[in-house]
Motif scaffolding. Structure first.
Motif, PDB file in Angstrom:
ATOM      1  N   TYR A 191       0.830  -1.206   0.000  1.00 29.89           N
ATOM      2  CA  TYR A 191       0.000   0.000   0.000  1.00 29.89           C
ATOM      3  C   TYR A 191       0.868   1.262   0.000  1.00 29.89           C
ATOM      4  N   ILE A 192       1.878   1.281   0.873  1.00 27.38           N
ATOM      5  CA  ILE A 192       2.754   2.447   0.979  1.00 27.38           C
ATOM      6  C   ILE A 192       3.514   2.679  -0.324  1.00 27.38           C
ATOM      7  N   LYS A 193       3.961   1.603  -0.956  1.00 27.63           N
ATOM      8  CA  LYS A 193       4.673   1.738  -2.236  1.00 27.63           C
ATOM      9  C   LYS A 193       3.752   2.384  -3.274  1.00 27.63           C
ATOM     10  N   ARG A 194       2.504   1.934  -3.362  1.00 34.50           N
ATOM     11  CA  ARG A 194       1.562   2.498  -4.323  1.00 34.50           C
ATOM     12  C   ARG A 194       1.265   3.966  -4.003  1.00 34.50           C
ATOM     13  N   VAL A 198      -6.568  -6.671   6.551  1.00 32.79           N
ATOM     14  CA  VAL A 198      -6.420  -6.157   5.186  1.00 32.79           C
ATOM     15  C   VAL A 198      -7.818  -5.880   4.650  1.00 32.79           C
ATOM     16  N   PRO A 199      -8.184  -4.600   4.483  1.00 30.31           N
ATOM     17  CA  PRO A 199      -9.531  -4.273   4.003  1.00 30.31           C
ATOM     18  C   PRO A 199      -9.824  -4.919   2.652  1.00 30.31           C
ATOM     19  N   GLU A 200     -11.096  -5.207   2.422  1.00 24.58           N
ATOM     20  CA  GLU A 200     -11.529  -5.897   1.206  1.00 24.58           C
ATOM     21  C   GLU A 200     -11.080  -5.163  -0.057  1.00 24.58           C
ATOM     22  N   GLU A 201     -11.135  -3.844  -0.035  1.00 24.90           N
ATOM     23  CA  GLU A 201     -10.746  -3.069  -1.222  1.00 24.90           C
ATOM     24  C   GLU A 201      -9.272  -3.271  -1.566  1.00 24.90           C
ATOM     25  N   GLN A 226      -7.504  -5.968  -0.672  1.00 29.43           N
ATOM     26  CA  GLN A 226      -7.403  -7.364  -1.135  1.00 29.43           C
ATOM     27  C   GLN A 226      -7.761  -7.472  -2.613  1.00 29.43           C
ATOM     28  N   ARG A 227      -8.871  -6.837  -2.989  1.00 27.16           N
ATOM     29  CA  ARG A 227      -9.342  -6.886  -4.370  1.00 27.16           C
ATOM     30  C   ARG A 227      -8.313  -6.266  -5.327  1.00 27.16           C
ATOM     31  N   THR A 228      -7.746  -5.125  -4.960  1.00 32.06           N
ATOM     32  CA  THR A 228      -6.785  -4.439  -5.816  1.00 32.06           C
ATOM     33  C   THR A 228      -5.498  -5.259  -5.968  1.00 32.06           C
ATOM     34  N   ILE A 229      -5.031  -5.873  -4.883  1.00 28.76           N
ATOM     35  CA  ILE A 229      -3.834  -6.726  -4.953  1.00 28.76           C
ATOM     36  C   ILE A 229      -4.092  -7.909  -5.876  1.00 28.76           C
ATOM     37  N   ARG A 230      -5.276  -8.551  -5.722  1.00 28.51           N
ATOM     38  CA  ARG A 230      -5.610  -9.699  -6.586  1.00 28.51           C
ATOM     39  C   ARG A 230      -5.637  -9.287  -8.060  1.00 28.51           C
ATOM     40  N   GLN A 231      -6.257  -8.132  -8.358  1.00 31.09           N
ATOM     41  CA  GLN A 231      -6.321  -7.654  -9.741  1.00 31.09           C
ATOM     42  C   GLN A 231      -4.931  -7.409 -10.307  1.00 31.09           C
ATOM     43  N   GLU A 232      -4.070  -6.822  -9.490  1.00 29.56           N
ATOM     44  CA  GLU A 232      -2.707  -6.547  -9.940  1.00 29.56           C
ATOM     45  C   GLU A 232      -1.967  -7.848 -10.265  1.00 29.56           C
ATOM     46  N   TYR A 233      -2.095  -8.827  -9.388  1.00 32.57           N
ATOM     47  CA  TYR A 233      -1.384 -10.078  -9.630  1.00 32.57           C
ATOM     48  C   TYR A 233      -2.011 -10.907 -10.747  1.00 32.57           C
ATOM     49  N   GLU A 234      -3.297 -10.724 -10.994  1.00 33.08           N
ATOM     50  CA  GLU A 234      -3.913 -11.361 -12.168  1.00 33.08           C
ATOM     51  C   GLU A 234      -3.325 -10.786 -13.453  1.00 33.08           C
ATOM     52  N   GLN A 235      -3.062  -9.474 -13.461  1.00 29.00           N
ATOM     53  CA  GLN A 235      -2.413  -8.859 -14.625  1.00 29.00           C
ATOM     54  C   GLN A 235      -1.026  -9.450 -14.828  1.00 29.00           C
ATOM     55  N   TYR A 236      -0.272  -9.593 -13.743  1.00 29.51           N
ATOM     56  CA  TYR A 236       1.073 -10.183 -13.838  1.00 29.51           C
ATOM     57  C   TYR A 236       0.986 -11.601 -14.401  1.00 29.51           C
ATOM     58  N   GLU A 237       0.043 -12.387 -13.854  1.00 26.95           N
ATOM     59  CA  GLU A 237      -0.107 -13.776 -14.303  1.00 26.95           C
ATOM     60  C   GLU A 237      -0.457 -13.826 -15.787  1.00 26.95           C
ATOM     61  N   SER A 278       6.717  -9.300 -20.897  1.00 27.86           N
ATOM     62  CA  SER A 278       7.440  -8.898 -19.686  1.00 27.86           C
ATOM     63  C   SER A 278       6.539  -8.035 -18.805  1.00 27.86           C
ATOM     64  N   ILE A 279       6.763  -8.117 -17.506  1.00 22.44           N
ATOM     65  CA  ILE A 279       5.947  -7.360 -16.556  1.00 22.44           C
ATOM     66  C   ILE A 279       6.340  -5.892 -16.615  1.00 22.44           C
ATOM     67  N   ARG A 280       5.361  -5.028 -16.855  1.00 20.43           N
ATOM     68  CA  ARG A 280       5.591  -3.585 -16.850  1.00 20.43           C
ATOM     69  C   ARG A 280       5.246  -3.055 -15.464  1.00 20.43           C
ATOM     70  N   LYS A 281       5.795  -1.897 -15.154  1.00 20.42           N
ATOM     71  CA  LYS A 281       5.456  -1.243 -13.887  1.00 20.42           C
ATOM     72  C   LYS A 281       3.974  -0.888 -13.907  1.00 20.42           C
ATOM     73  N   ASN A 282       3.259  -1.294 -12.865  1.00 24.61           N
ATOM     74  CA  ASN A 282       1.836  -0.969 -12.772  1.00 24.61           C
ATOM     75  C   ASN A 282       1.722   0.487 -12.333  1.00 24.61           C
ATOM     76  N   ASP A 283       1.391   1.362 -13.280  1.00 27.11           N
ATOM     77  CA  ASP A 283       1.342   2.784 -12.951  1.00 27.11           C
ATOM     78  C   ASP A 283      -0.069   3.268 -12.640  1.00 27.11           C
ATOM     79  N   SER A 284      -1.008   2.340 -12.489  1.00 26.90           N
ATOM     80  CA  SER A 284      -2.386   2.751 -12.221  1.00 26.90           C
ATOM     81  C   SER A 284      -2.546   3.271 -10.802  1.00 26.90           C
ATOM     82  N   GLY A 285      -1.640   2.882  -9.892  1.00 26.38           N
ATOM     83  CA  GLY A 285      -1.745   3.327  -8.504  1.00 26.38           C
ATOM     84  C   GLY A 285      -2.940   2.712  -7.811  1.00 26.38           C
ATOM     85  N   PHE A 286      -3.253   3.216  -6.658  1.00 23.59           N
ATOM     86  CA  PHE A 286      -4.371   2.690  -5.881  1.00 23.59           C
ATOM     87  C   PHE A 286      -5.457   3.734  -5.868  1.00 23.59           C
ATOM     88  N   LYS A 287      -6.610   3.394  -6.341  1.00 15.66           N
ATOM     89  CA  LYS A 287      -7.715   4.340  -6.381  1.00 15.66           C
ATOM     90  C   LYS A 287      -8.650   4.083  -5.210  1.00 15.66           C
TER      91      LYS A 287
END
Length: 198
Positions: free
Chosen positions: A100-103, A161-164, A166-177, A185-194
């Motif tokens: 979260y802090i990194k984002r 870990v709030p549901e929101e 959890q959901r955002t982390i799962r979405q990010e890792y689904e993109q990686y997968e 190749s994995i690009r930097k996820n620049d969408s941030g946390f909304k």
């Protein structure tokens, strides 16, 4: 070099140290006056560490007080402002908090940054010119930033870990997968946390 020269050098360094300490004290006194005029209460001057400590209400939906610490970096002619939110404990969801802090660090104003242990937001302020208004602006900026983040960080610090998130982390890792499965190749996820609310 003889003893007389050594004595002169010791005297010079002592006077230089006292001058530097005196300048730091003057800046801190000026900062204390500035914060008091802005309505900040319970400002405590720590003369041993040459810091000012004060507290301001944490977030929009809480009465919790957040601790601020202001110290001087005299060699750099700058001051460092820290907003200390939480001391990490063994229950903290550290990996999720790091995520979260990194984002958030990718999306907050330049010159400010979150850190762990303790969980805090920091920035530095140049002491050139009218630094008092810059100090107040940075305090307000910090209040706005952590006002949005406070509840998430409080939950993460308590090991929840709030549901929101959890959901955002799962979405990010689904993109990686998906990228790995397709040989991209994995690009930097620049969408941030909304933030959409808890």
């Amino acid at each position: 070099m003889n003893n007389k020269n050594i004595g002169i050098l010791e005297c010079y360094f002592t006077l230089a140290g006292e001058k530097k300490w005196s300048e730091v004290r003057k800046v801190l006194e000026k900062a204390e006056e500035c914060l008091s005029r802005a309505g900040v209460e319970e400002i405590i001057s720590n003369e041993e560490q040459n810091t000012l400590n004060f507290k301001i209400r944490a977030g929009k939906n809480t009465d919790a007080q957040v601790k601020y610490e202001l110290d001087i970096l005299p060699g750099e002619h700058r001051m460092r402002l820290k907003q200390i939110l939480f001391q990490s404990n063994e229950r903290s969801a550290i990996s999720s908090m790091k995520w979260y802090i990194k984002r958030r660090n990718e999306n907050i104003p330049r010159g400010m940054k979150y850190y762990l242990s303790p969980v805090r937001l920091e920035c530095s302020i140049s002491m050139a010119g009218e630094w008092e208004s810059e100090l107040l602006r940075r305090v307000i900026d910090m209040m706005c930033i952590t006002g949005d983040d406070y509840e998430f960080l409080r939950y993460l610090n308590e090991g929840v870990v709030p549901e929101e998130i959890q959901r955002t982390i799962r979405q990010e890792y689904e993109q990686y997968e998906g990228e790995i499965a397709n040989g991209i190749s994995i690009r930097k996820n620049d969408s941030g946390f909304k933030r959409t609310g808890l």
